[in-house]
Design an enzyme around this catalytic site. Structure first.
Site, PDB file in Angstrom:
ATOM      1  N   HIS A  38       1.017  -1.262  -0.099  1.00  0.00           N
ATOM      2  CA  HIS A  38      -0.188   0.084  -0.049  1.00  0.00           C
ATOM      3  C   HIS A  38       0.589   1.385   0.026  1.00  0.00           C
ATOM      4  O   HIS A  38       0.464   2.352  -0.596  1.00  0.00           O
ATOM      5  CB  HIS A  38      -0.951  -0.043   1.222  1.00  0.00           C
ATOM      6  CG  HIS A  38      -1.875  -0.889   1.305  1.00  0.00           C
ATOM      7  ND1 HIS A  38      -3.406  -0.388   0.482  1.00  0.00           N
ATOM      8  CD2 HIS A  38      -2.521  -2.349   1.353  1.00  0.00           C
ATOM      9  CE1 HIS A  38      -4.273  -1.354   0.526  1.00  0.00           C
ATOM     10  NE2 HIS A  38      -3.739  -2.225   1.150  1.00  0.00           N
ATOM     11  N   ASP A  98      -7.747  -1.854  -1.101  1.00  0.00           N
ATOM     12  CA  ASP A  98      -8.765  -2.610  -0.859  1.00  0.00           C
ATOM     13  C   ASP A  98     -10.107  -2.082  -1.222  1.00  0.00           C
ATOM     14  O   ASP A  98     -10.410  -0.986  -0.873  1.00  0.00           O
ATOM     15  CB  ASP A  98      -8.732  -2.749   0.845  1.00  0.00           C
ATOM     16  CG  ASP A  98      -7.380  -3.184   1.272  1.00  0.00           C
ATOM     17  OD1 ASP A  98      -6.531  -3.863   0.809  1.00  0.00           O
ATOM     18  OD2 ASP A  98      -6.771  -2.386   2.527  1.00  0.00           O
ATOM     19  N   GLU A 151      -6.379 -12.379   0.977  1.00  0.00           N
ATOM     20  CA  GLU A 151      -7.384 -11.303   0.906  1.00  0.00           C
ATOM     21  C   GLU A 151      -8.457 -10.881  -0.290  1.00  0.00           C
ATOM     22  O   GLU A 151      -7.867 -10.446  -1.232  1.00  0.00           O
ATOM     23  CB  GLU A 151      -6.699 -10.045   1.164  1.00  0.00           C
ATOM     24  CG  GLU A 151      -5.669 -10.088   2.474  1.00  0.00           C
ATOM     25  CD  GLU A 151      -5.088  -8.921   2.711  1.00  0.00           C
ATOM     26  OE1 GLU A 151      -5.141  -7.890   2.171  1.00  0.00           O
ATOM     27  OE2 GLU A 151      -4.266  -9.009   3.961  1.00  0.00           O
ATOM     28  N   HIS A 203      -8.207  -7.294  -1.591  1.00  0.00           N
ATOM     29  CA  HIS A 203      -6.848  -6.501  -1.769  1.00  0.00           C
ATOM     30  C   HIS A 203      -6.369  -6.841  -3.247  1.00  0.00           C
ATOM     31  O   HIS A 203      -6.202  -7.981  -3.473  1.00  0.00           O
ATOM     32  CB  HIS A 203      -5.657  -6.914  -0.955  1.00  0.00           C
ATOM     33  CG  HIS A 203      -4.453  -6.341  -0.975  1.00  0.00           C
ATOM     34  ND1 HIS A 203      -3.731  -5.736  -0.237  1.00  0.00           N
ATOM     35  CD2 HIS A 203      -3.541  -6.481  -2.152  1.00  0.00           C
ATOM     36  CE1 HIS A 203      -2.422  -5.017  -0.808  1.00  0.00           C
ATOM     37  NE2 HIS A 203      -2.268  -5.813  -1.788  1.00  0.00           N
TER      38      HIS A 203
END
Length: 236
Positions: free
Chosen positions: A136, A143, A205, A208
């Site tokens: 990130h 996200d 995830e 993500h």
């Protein structure tokens, strides 16, 4: 070191730009800002920034999504995250798990190691090393989830940031339960829109996605036996 962090970075110098509000829904107020995460020293005046090329691909993902679901939108939960915020969220998550497990503070070294390994299954190490930036912190990871025409969340079966196997993208793929099959369809709808626009999805995830960073290059290379990509976005 995680496997994707071995990928070389050739920083392209592309700027961070704000995610255009007319195309997407946003989690407001931002969830980490509500917790007190230190964005005040950030190079962007909000978390809702990405590299220009990533924004362009995100708009393409929106177009993909709305071909089959014209009234749905991609909701941006989080995007650019300075390393200081990454450290804050790792510490916050560690403390939440320790509290849930009834640990006494300060947490013993043995217990601390077990918890931090669990945290790092889902959160990147807040490294300041230019060779191993948190995804990130490159401005190339985000996200996301989906909302309907009334800005109501589409149910994915587990919330963003849940630290459990439920967060794995294909967790519900083999379920025979009708509701869980629905969760899986929703996850696939999001994934298909993002992947078709050039993104890669985090293996652990469902929310993500990344494009142009080390994780993206590593995941792309795993699928391709030809030319091996390197990352074009490092820490911003």
């Amino acid at each position: 070191m995680k496997p994707y962090q071995q990928i070389a970075i050739d920083e392209c110098g592309e700027p961070l730009v704000p995610i255009p509000t007319e195309h997407f829904a946003f989690e407001i107020p931002h969830p980490y800002q509500k917790l007190g995460a230190p964005y005040h020293n950030s190079k962007a005046d909000s978390p809702y920034y990405l590299r220009q090329g990533v924004v362009d691909s995100l708009i393409a993902a929106k177009t993909q999504l709305q071909q089959n679901h014209p009234n749905w939108k991609i909701l941006i939960f989080d995007a650019y995250r300075p390393v200081e915020v990454q450290q804050f969220m790792v510490d916050y998550t560690f403390n939440q798990i320790a509290l849930a497990q009834g640990c006494e503070f300060p947490v013993s070294e043995d217990k601390r190691q077990v918890i931090i390994e669990h945290v790092y299954q889902f959160w990147a190490v807040p490294s300041l090393d230019r060779a191993t930036p948190p995804p990130h912190s490159t401005g190339a990871a985000l996200d996301v989830t989906l909302v309907d025409e009334n800005n109501r969340l589409i149910d994915m079966g587990s919330p963003i940031d849940e630290i459990s196997e439920c967060s794995y993208p294909d967790y519900f793929a083999n379920s025979n339960h009708p509701q869980e099959q629905k969760y899986n369809r929703h996850r696939q709808t999001l994934k298909n829109a993002m992947i078709n626009a050039g993104f890669q999805q985090h293996p652990n995830e469902w929310w993500h996605f990344c494009l142009g960073d080390q994780m993206w290059a590593w995941l792309t290379n795993k699928k391709n036996s030809g030319n091996q990509l390197i990352a074009r976005y490092g820490r911003y």
